[in-house]
Write an enzyme that holds these catalytic residues in place. Structure first.
Site, PDB file in Angstrom:
ATOM      1  CG  HIS A 309       8.919   0.764   2.613  1.00 55.95           C
ATOM      2  ND1 HIS A 309      10.538   0.690   3.483  1.00 55.95           N
ATOM      3  CD2 HIS A 309       9.323  -0.149   1.581  1.00 55.95           C
ATOM      4  CE1 HIS A 309      11.032  -0.530   3.205  1.00 55.95           C
ATOM      5  NE2 HIS A 309      10.631  -0.299   1.844  1.00 55.95           N
ATOM      6  CG  ASP A 367       9.299  -3.175  -5.893  1.00 53.93           C
ATOM      7  OD1 ASP A 367      10.638  -2.473  -6.861  1.00 53.93           O
ATOM      8  OD2 ASP A 367       9.165  -3.727  -4.488  1.00 53.93           O
TER       9      ASP A 367
HETATM   10  N1  ACO Z   1      -2.752  -0.373   0.877  1.00 55.60           N
HETATM   11  C1  ACO Z   1      -3.872   0.415   2.041  1.00 55.60           C
HETATM   12  N2  ACO Z   1      -3.879   0.395   2.674  1.00 55.60           N
HETATM   13  C2  ACO Z   1      -2.391   0.118   3.858  1.00 55.60           C
HETATM   14  C3  ACO Z   1      -1.340   0.066   2.825  1.00 55.60           C
HETATM   15  C4  ACO Z   1      -1.703  -0.646   1.097  1.00 55.60           C
HETATM   16  N3  ACO Z   1      -0.452  -0.168   0.062  1.00 55.60           N
HETATM   17  N4  ACO Z   1      -0.270  -0.584   3.586  1.00 55.60           N
HETATM   18  C5  ACO Z   1      -0.435  -0.319   4.492  1.00 55.60           C
HETATM   19  N5  ACO Z   1      -1.560  -0.378   4.464  1.00 55.60           N
HETATM   20  C6  ACO Z   1      -1.983   0.190   6.093  1.00 55.60           C
HETATM   21  C7  ACO Z   1      -3.005  -0.421   6.602  1.00 55.60           C
HETATM   22  O1  ACO Z   1      -3.990  -1.373   6.852  1.00 55.60           O
HETATM   23  C8  ACO Z   1      -2.611  -0.409   8.435  1.00 55.60           C
HETATM   24  O2  ACO Z   1      -3.882   0.436   8.171  1.00 55.60           O
HETATM   25  P1  ACO Z   1      -4.773   0.763   9.686  1.00 55.60           P
HETATM   26  O3  ACO Z   1      -3.475   1.354  10.602  1.00 55.60           O
HETATM   27  O4  ACO Z   1      -5.583   0.935   9.802  1.00 55.60           O
HETATM   28  O5  ACO Z   1      -4.780  -1.163   9.840  1.00 55.60           O
HETATM   29  C9  ACO Z   1      -1.507   0.583   8.402  1.00 55.60           C
HETATM   30  O6  ACO Z   1      -1.096   1.311   6.627  1.00 55.60           O
HETATM   31  C10 ACO Z   1      -0.276   0.449   8.407  1.00 55.60           C
HETATM   32  O7  ACO Z   1       0.162  -1.117   7.482  1.00 55.60           O
HETATM   33  P2  ACO Z   1       0.849  -1.513   7.862  1.00 55.60           P
HETATM   34  O8  ACO Z   1       0.565  -3.277   7.949  1.00 55.60           O
HETATM   35  O9  ACO Z   1       1.116  -2.465   9.721  1.00 55.60           O
HETATM   36  O10 ACO Z   1       2.552  -1.322   7.556  1.00 55.60           O
HETATM   37  P3  ACO Z   1       3.957  -2.578   7.306  1.00 55.60           P
HETATM   38  O11 ACO Z   1       5.020  -1.505   7.858  1.00 55.60           O
HETATM   39  O12 ACO Z   1       4.110  -3.834   8.316  1.00 55.60           O
HETATM   40  O13 ACO Z   1       3.405  -2.610   6.330  1.00 55.60           O
HETATM   41  C11 ACO Z   1       3.815  -3.023   4.035  1.00 55.60           C
HETATM   42  C12 ACO Z   1       4.439  -2.240   4.760  1.00 55.60           C
HETATM   43  C13 ACO Z   1       4.236  -4.573   4.059  1.00 55.60           C
HETATM   44  C14 ACO Z   1       5.143  -2.373   2.712  1.00 55.60           C
HETATM   45  C15 ACO Z   1       2.900  -2.566   3.660  1.00 55.60           C
HETATM   46  O14 ACO Z   1       2.494  -1.093   3.397  1.00 55.60           O
HETATM   47  C16 ACO Z   1       2.137  -3.271   2.173  1.00 55.60           C
HETATM   48  O15 ACO Z   1       1.808  -4.284   2.046  1.00 55.60           O
HETATM   49  N6  ACO Z   1       1.892  -2.521   1.189  1.00 55.60           N
HETATM   50  C17 ACO Z   1       1.999  -3.052  -0.399  1.00 55.60           C
HETATM   51  C18 ACO Z   1       3.046  -4.212  -1.458  1.00 55.60           C
HETATM   52  C19 ACO Z   1       3.521  -3.585  -1.324  1.00 55.60           C
HETATM   53  O16 ACO Z   1       4.510  -2.400  -2.274  1.00 55.60           O
HETATM   54  N7  ACO Z   1       5.187  -3.852  -0.840  1.00 55.60           N
HETATM   55  C20 ACO Z   1       6.465  -3.000  -1.735  1.00 55.60           C
HETATM   56  C21 ACO Z   1       7.507  -2.833  -0.502  1.00 55.60           C
HETATM   57  S1  ACO Z   1       8.302  -2.103  -0.842  1.00 55.60           S
HETATM   58  C22 ACO Z   1       9.959  -3.767  -1.206  1.00 55.60           C
HETATM   59  O17 ACO Z   1       9.898  -4.270  -0.646  1.00 55.60           O
HETATM   60  C23 ACO Z   1      10.982  -3.555  -2.508  1.00 55.60           C
END
Ligand code: ACO
Length: 433
Positions: A309, A367
């Site tokens: 998140h 979710d």
């Molecule tokens: N699976 C694997 N790796 C992940 C995931 C994931 N679900 N989420 C983040 N990471 C990793 C990224 O690759 C990144 O790795 P790195 O540092 O080696 O490059 C690190 O964790 C940070 O990720 P960011 O994308 O910078 O984090 P951000 O805060 O921008 O993204 C987000 C948050 C979009 C929710 C992300 O975690 C994601 O895509 N999750 C999956 C989708 C999801 O479940 N969304 C629902 C959100 S809740 C809602 O809307 C109610």
């Protein structure tokens, strides 16, 4: 907002430091007020994705992502989920206080009075393909509401704003349930106003004219909790979309339709549907390792949906509550041994113990569990995001209304760092290479 301190910014040009006020809210981090930065320095700030930027001030919702705190109007989400129903939470988000009995009754009555949709709107559905995604239909139908309810579209009039907000909260369950019924080829159900908001939604989704339908109260309460947990979440992508659209003075139906479009994305509200699809794709516990490896591979764009998140870097308090509800619902339905649920629990355990997820603070989000609960309620995954949109409508209208009522409100207009070609001359077509 209180100004306590001043930040001094050195632009590195040997000139005087620029002074920027530091503002404090009632809780949470202070902000550096850069509104006059461009006028005094000629520079913009650069913050794609709003990683460090407060786009507005708001009195509605507070999140402390490190501590896993979520408050609606100061009340912890855990207490609201335990003691209130969705109607009370709607009243709270819109009006700032929890209702008394009398206020609650009046509010529910006003919602009930607007729960039906214009008969002409029903014919609008026939223009969609039967296999259209419910979110595609919902974006279209909500956008079209301004063509049906145009008697209260003066956004500068608080009574018009309130009426539009009630229209939207009251009709969204009907609109999304109709998208589902249309998809199935079933007749639409009119709302039954003696039922609770959540039970009424279940009735509109599941009742058929040929049989009596009585919503199960345990399951209706679970749906009510889903609605409470998704009702608002401060300046997330869809809410910011609603605010930006509304900042131009656009009508509320168009703004909420824009919010619904944004919510649909798999990185936002589309995650619950994407999560369930992912669990079905994994299919078997023996394949979890392969998917965890893919999620960890920086050359693979695959992400473990339902994990991580932008704001919660400790745990998502809504996820804890949803996890509880998930167990309650599966027990009520005798589905504890459901293979998909067992797979989800195994995936949760493996990911929570994996160094990659621990070091990046990637925890299951709301979710991850809400998809499992909705599936157990008999809701198809294509409807999950539409239910999220139904819940979030109150947050969107509360945030939109707060923005419009703010006398300092301006049209939202971000700036950019231009990296394209510098000025050049247009050559006649015969001279171009
Ligand atoms: N699976 C694997 N790796 C992940 C995931 C994931 N679900 N989420 C983040 N990471 C990793 C990224 O690759 C990144 O790795 P790195 O540092 O080696 O490059 C690190 O964790 C940070 O990720 P960011 O994308 O910078 O984090 P951000 O805060 O921008 O993204 C987000 C948050 C979009 C929710 C992300 O975690 C994601 O895509 N999750 C999956 C989708 C999801 O479940 N969304 C629902 C959100 S809740 C809602 O809307 C109610």
């Amino acid at each position: 907002m209180e100004q306590k301190k001043v930040a001094k910014l050195d632009l590195g040009n040997g000139e005087q430091l620029i002074e920027l006020p530091i503002l404090s809210g009632s809780m949470g981090p202070d902000v550096i007020d850069i509104r006059k930065l461009h006028a005094t320095s000629g520079m913009f700030t650069y913050d794609p994705g709003f990683l460090s930027t407060a786009s507005s001030s708001s009195e509605i919702t507070f999140i402390d992502g490190d501590k896993g705190i979520l408050l609606y109007r100061g009340y912890p989400i855990e207490q609201l989920a335990e003691h209130c129903d969705f109607m009370e939470v709607c009243y709270l988000l819109m009006k700032g206080e929890l209702p008394t009995n009398d206020q609650r009754d009046k509010f529910v009555k006003s919602i009930n009075e607007h729960s039906m949709v214009h008969e002409q709107l029903i014919r609008f559905y026939a223009g969609f393909r039967r296999d259209a995604h419910p979110m595609a239909v919902t974006v279209g139908v909500v956008g079209a509401l301004s063509a049906f309810y145009h008697e209260a579209l003066d956004v500068s009039d608080a009574s018009h704003r309130d009426l539009s907000a009630i229209h939207l909260i009251a009709k969204l369950p009907n609109i999304t349930a109709m998208a589902y019924k249309y998809n199935r080829g079933h007749p639409f159900n009119y709302p039954c106003n003696h039922l609770s908001y959540a039970a009424n939604f279940m009735h509109m989704m599941f009742a058929v004219p040929a049989e009596e339908y009585k919503p199960n109260p345990v399951l209706a309460r679970a749906l009510d909790r889903i609605l409470i947990l998704h009702a608002d979440h401060e300046q997330n992508a869809s809410t910011s979309t609603v605010r930006l659209a509304g900042s131009s003075g656009a009508n509320p139906f168009a703004c909420i339709s824009a919010g619904i479009a944004c919510l649909w994305g798999p990185a936002h509200g589309g995650a619950n549907e994407a999560c369930l699809n992912m669990l079905e794709e994994i299919g078997d516990e023996s394949r979890i390792g392969k998917y965890i490896d893919r999620a960890k591979d920086s050359n693979d764009s695959f992400r473990l949906v339902g994990f991580g998140h932008r704001v919660y870097k400790n745990f998502d308090p809504r996820a804890k509550l949803m996890r509880e509800t998930c167990h309650e619902v599966l027990n009520e339905l005798g589905l504890q041994d459901d293979p998909l649920f067992k797979l989800a629990m195994k995936l949760e355990k493996i990911a929570l113990e994996d160094e990659y997820f621990i070091s990046r603070k990637l925890y299951p989000n709301v979710d991850f569990y809400s998809g499992i609960v909705q599936r157990a309620l008999g809701i198809p995954s294509s409807m999950f995001t539409a239910i999220f949109a139904t819940a979030r409508t109150v947050g969107w209208v509360a945030q939109w209304s707060e923005m419009i009522a703010d006398p300092a409100q301006k049209i939202g207009r971000p700036r950019q760092l231009y990296t394209g070609v510098t000025t050049r001359k247009v050559l006649p077509i015969s001279e171009r290479k």
